[in-house]
Scaffold this active site. Sequence first.
Site, PDB file in Angstrom:
ATOM      1  N   GLU A 141       0.801  -1.087  -0.117  1.00 49.00           N
ATOM      2  CA  GLU A 141      -0.177   0.273   0.069  1.00 49.00           C
ATOM      3  C   GLU A 141       1.264   1.186   0.113  1.00 49.00           C
ATOM      4  OE1 GLU A 141      -3.017  -0.200   0.127  1.00 49.00           O
ATOM      5  OE2 GLU A 141      -3.522  -1.978   0.057  1.00 49.00           O
ATOM      6  N   THR A 142       1.860   1.087   0.841  1.00 47.30           N
ATOM      7  CA  THR A 142       2.826   2.266   0.670  1.00 47.30           C
ATOM      8  C   THR A 142       3.978   2.362   0.387  1.00 47.30           C
ATOM      9  OG1 THR A 142       3.890   1.335   2.949  1.00 47.30           O
ATOM     10  CG2 THR A 142       2.127   2.380   3.179  1.00 47.30           C
TER      11      THR A 142
END
Length: 320
Positions: A141-142
């Site tokens: 996600e990051t």
Amino acid sequence: MRALALAVVAMAVVAVRGEQCGSQAGGALCPNCLCCSQYGWCGSTSDYCGAGCQSQCSGGCGGGPTPPSSGGGSGVASIISPSLFDQMLLHRNDQACAAKGFYTYDAFVAAANAYPDFATTGDADTCKREVAAFLAQTSHETTGGWPTAPDGPYSWGYCFKEENNGNAPTYCEPKPEWPCAAGKKYYGRGPIQITYNYNYGPAGQAIGSDLLNNPDLVASDATVSFKTAFWFWMTPQSPKPSCHAVITGQWTPSADDQAAGRVPGYGEITNIINGGVECGHGADDKVADRIGFYKRYCDMLGVSYGDNLDCYNQRPYPPS
């Protein structure tokens, strides 16, 4: 007599607090990775973890080849040390990463400790696998990685803390119980990239922070940021199970799940997080990226991957 009375009281306390395990309880494991004694009781001293111990005999989730403890000696701190955290999230503090300096080990551990079942449910391998799965999904996600990135694409997790560095839509849906605050945006922030007012609201309520009125806190307070990710990880949102229940083997697919091809394993967690975009249409690069992070972290923790890593053939859950 007094000594005998104290002994009887002590035995009574053990009898009340202990939870049966092992052969005396159909092979059940102790909670919180405690040792199961030869007599079927849970504990962490040599009486439980020594001679005759039936399961989880390392005395916690930190058994086997796990790297040294950071000093906390329990929970997630017994599985991942500060140095291993830095190795796993190798480039998170790179100059090119917008989240440089934000995601700290101390914030990670403090937030995890607010959810005492995280990385303490099941045997030592299950505990390690949960840490690997959590860090893998949130790393995707990051991520700031790319196929030819230095040290490989799976060394670049936790590079960002805000969706598109804050240049993102409002993500406000009319929800009477979680009303959007004037001028606030609920775009993806933090390790799990929590999105929409209907997630910021209950997450904030659960962790004791008013995130509807101050969503930016998820990108300015690292402990709060991690707590939102653990909230999402630990909380079922019907008909979806929690990610925690899936990775610890506590989830049993319903008849509808079975018909949809949803099976226990890491792939089901991807379905929970972003199945509507990534699952059910065959091979998907995003799913493969999540798996790549997971395999790297499992390898670093010395634990097997388990089965059903992808969701290529799993039908997504219906919109809530």
